[in-house]
Motif scaffolding. Sequence first.
Motif, PDB file in Angstrom:
ATOM      1  N   GLY A 198       0.858  -1.186   0.000  1.00  0.00           N
ATOM      2  CA  GLY A 198       0.000   0.000   0.000  1.00  0.00           C
ATOM      3  C   GLY A 198       0.891   1.232   0.000  1.00  0.00           C
ATOM      4  O   GLY A 198       2.036   1.195   0.474  1.00  0.00           O
ATOM      5  N   TYR A 218      -3.777  14.124   4.280  1.00  0.00           N
ATOM      6  CA  TYR A 218      -3.973  12.726   4.644  1.00  0.00           C
ATOM      7  C   TYR A 218      -2.979  12.446   5.785  1.00  0.00           C
ATOM      8  O   TYR A 218      -1.785  12.766   5.652  1.00  0.00           O
ATOM      9  CB  TYR A 218      -3.679  11.880   3.402  1.00  0.00           C
ATOM     10  CG  TYR A 218      -3.803  10.393   3.602  1.00  0.00           C
ATOM     11  CD1 TYR A 218      -5.008   9.823   3.978  1.00  0.00           C
ATOM     12  CD2 TYR A 218      -2.723   9.554   3.384  1.00  0.00           C
ATOM     13  CE1 TYR A 218      -5.123   8.452   4.139  1.00  0.00           C
ATOM     14  CE2 TYR A 218      -2.831   8.183   3.543  1.00  0.00           C
ATOM     15  CZ  TYR A 218      -4.033   7.643   3.931  1.00  0.00           C
ATOM     16  OH  TYR A 218      -4.140   6.295   4.087  1.00  0.00           O
ATOM     17  N   ASP A 246       2.472  12.201  -3.660  1.00  0.00           N
ATOM     18  CA  ASP A 246       1.500  11.119  -3.438  1.00  0.00           C
ATOM     19  C   ASP A 246       0.414  11.239  -4.508  1.00  0.00           C
ATOM     20  O   ASP A 246      -0.390  12.166  -4.493  1.00  0.00           O
ATOM     21  CB  ASP A 246       0.911  11.262  -2.026  1.00  0.00           C
ATOM     22  CG  ASP A 246      -0.117  10.179  -1.725  1.00  0.00           C
ATOM     23  OD1 ASP A 246      -0.542   9.459  -2.650  1.00  0.00           O
ATOM     24  OD2 ASP A 246      -0.504  10.060  -0.550  1.00  0.00           O
ATOM     25  N   ALA A 261      -2.029   8.921  -5.207  1.00  0.00           N
ATOM     26  CA  ALA A 261      -2.912   7.763  -4.950  1.00  0.00           C
ATOM     27  C   ALA A 261      -4.155   7.795  -5.845  1.00  0.00           C
ATOM     28  O   ALA A 261      -4.722   6.754  -6.156  1.00  0.00           O
ATOM     29  CB  ALA A 261      -3.319   7.740  -3.478  1.00  0.00           C
ATOM     30  N   SER A 266      -1.043   3.840  -6.107  1.00  0.00           N
ATOM     31  CA  SER A 266      -1.743   2.817  -5.337  1.00  0.00           C
ATOM     32  C   SER A 266      -2.685   2.010  -6.211  1.00  0.00           C
ATOM     33  O   SER A 266      -3.293   2.555  -7.131  1.00  0.00           O
ATOM     34  CB  SER A 266      -2.543   3.537  -4.250  1.00  0.00           C
ATOM     35  OG  SER A 266      -3.370   2.635  -3.582  1.00  0.00           O
ATOM     36  N   ARG A 316      -3.428  -4.331  -0.241  1.00  0.00           N
ATOM     37  CA  ARG A 316      -2.213  -3.642   0.186  1.00  0.00           C
ATOM     38  C   ARG A 316      -1.103  -3.708  -0.856  1.00  0.00           C
ATOM     39  O   ARG A 316      -0.032  -4.289  -0.627  1.00  0.00           O
ATOM     40  CB  ARG A 316      -1.714  -4.158   1.555  1.00  0.00           C
ATOM     41  CG  ARG A 316      -2.763  -4.276   2.643  1.00  0.00           C
ATOM     42  CD  ARG A 316      -3.634  -3.030   2.813  1.00  0.00           C
ATOM     43  NE  ARG A 316      -2.871  -1.837   3.144  1.00  0.00           N
ATOM     44  CZ  ARG A 316      -3.004  -0.699   2.477  1.00  0.00           C
ATOM     45  NH1 ARG A 316      -3.844  -0.569   1.466  1.00  0.00           N
ATOM     46  NH2 ARG A 316      -2.291   0.338   2.820  1.00  0.00           N
TER      47      ARG A 316
HETATM   48  C1  LIG Z   1      -3.741  10.535  -0.568  1.00  0.00           C
HETATM   49  C2  LIG Z   1      -3.651   9.120  -0.128  1.00  0.00           C
HETATM   50  N1  LIG Z   1      -2.458   8.539  -0.091  1.00  0.00           N
HETATM   51  C3  LIG Z   1      -2.317   7.268   0.287  1.00  0.00           C
HETATM   52  C4  LIG Z   1      -3.405   6.518   0.664  1.00  0.00           C
HETATM   53  C5  LIG Z   1      -3.173   5.106   1.107  1.00  0.00           C
HETATM   54  O1  LIG Z   1      -3.476   4.231   0.099  1.00  0.00           O
HETATM   55  P1  LIG Z   1      -2.971   2.737   0.119  1.00  0.00           P
HETATM   56  O2  LIG Z   1      -4.203   1.915   0.214  1.00  0.00           O
HETATM   57  O3  LIG Z   1      -2.241   2.554  -1.175  1.00  0.00           O
HETATM   58  O4  LIG Z   1      -2.089   2.561   1.295  1.00  0.00           O
HETATM   59  C6  LIG Z   1      -4.675   7.070   0.647  1.00  0.00           C
HETATM   60  C7  LIG Z   1      -5.833   6.282   1.073  1.00  0.00           C
HETATM   61  O5  LIG Z   1      -6.923   6.733   1.220  1.00  0.00           O
HETATM   62  C8  LIG Z   1      -4.804   8.413   0.244  1.00  0.00           C
HETATM   63  O6  LIG Z   1      -5.981   9.014   0.208  1.00  0.00           O
END
Ligand SMILES: Cc1ncc(COP(=O)(O)O)c(C=O)c1O
Length: 394
Positions: A101, A127, A205, A207, A236, A247
């Motif tokens: 993850g 976050y 990030d 994601a 992700s 994950r």
């Molecule tokens: C901005 C951001 N980064 C990372 C993550 C974590 O995601 P992962 O499931 O890949 O750990 C999230 C999850 O909501 C998120 O919103």
Amino acid sequence: MSDEFYRIKRMPPYVIAEVNAMRHAARQAGRDIIDLGMGNPDQPPPQHVIDKLCEVAQKPTAHGYSQSKGIPGLRRAQAKYYERRFGVELDPEREVVVTMGSKEGLSSMATAISAPGDVILAPSPAYPIHTYGFMIAGATIRSVPTTPDEHYWKALDNAMAYTVPRPTVLVVNYPSNPTAETVDLDFYERLVAWAKRNEVWVLSDLAYSELYYDGKPTRSILEVPGAKDVAVEFTSMSKTFSMAGWRIGFCVGNQKLIAALTRVKSYLDYGAFTPVQAAACAALNGPEDVVAENRARYQSRRDVMVESFTRAGWEIPTPPASMFTWAKLPPGFEDMGSLEFSKKLLQEAEVAVAAGVGFGEEGEGYVRIAMVENEQRIRQAARNIKKFLTDNAR
Ligand SMILES: Cc1ncc(COP(=O)(O)O)c(C=O)c1O
């Protein structure tokens, strides 16, 4: 003996957990809570991905320790994704690492590259792992705004001019969780130049790389020539393929940062279960229409949410990306505080949202509403909210 543990002292109670506990109790009591709180996808992954997981899990050889940095096929699949989607070339050996993850990736990176006392620039609201990953590692956070306007650049410059010791790392996250704000390539060009000038590493990030709407794809910082000199990016599988519980995420880019992350991970973990990694390969190398369908589903929910909530008397913004809208507390509730408002909304309207203050001080006055229930349930939430607003009209 002391139970004042250094790291535990640096972690206030997870605000979101408070509302989660209330939601859980309400459900246990048989109440039908419409859960727009957590960013937890409600759809299953594509069938061919689940099939691949089952197929590989049948192999007797698939059950040993896997590879901490990810199996080579999955690193190659991620490199191909970057090439196809962003036109960015990556060396799967030295510029890609698979993480458990992106949350694990971010926290292991924080452990790898920060020392107690280091100053890290992170957005607020953010976050939580963007700040707590580093605080757990012993570093100090200096907050910068999330909104990418001129104040942002001023705040970055001020941070460099007035912070001792000088900040070493900047975290950026667009599309933003929680605000859903996005940036274009000009922003990343300016950011890469800024980072080089100030000798600051950038952790981006991404994601929500594939949850963009109205035909405007998200951009990657690595599209900027020379970005790899200073930056890595986290992506992700959780939202793109609705694989949150599996994950699997990635960190790609700068070789020194990737080497540091790989090294720390080699001490901490053995990588995700091999069948999960093989299935993630099937997802990345497989048909792209499933990604487009997923995006279309969220866009349509977004439209229903904005339209129905607005008609109910709560004007919420239309997010250009992500799975959230970031809404000001409705008229009449501004002074209540986002945590109290979220609790009241849960109790009286049976709708769970995430209190803005859980994302940092700057999040106060807002709630984050996730599009993780179907359209019918979103409309039901809007009806409940309309009644709630009427009952509480002052
Ligand atoms: C901005 C951001 N980064 C990372 C993550 C974590 O995601 P992962 O499931 O890949 O750990 C999230 C999850 O909501 C998120 O919103």
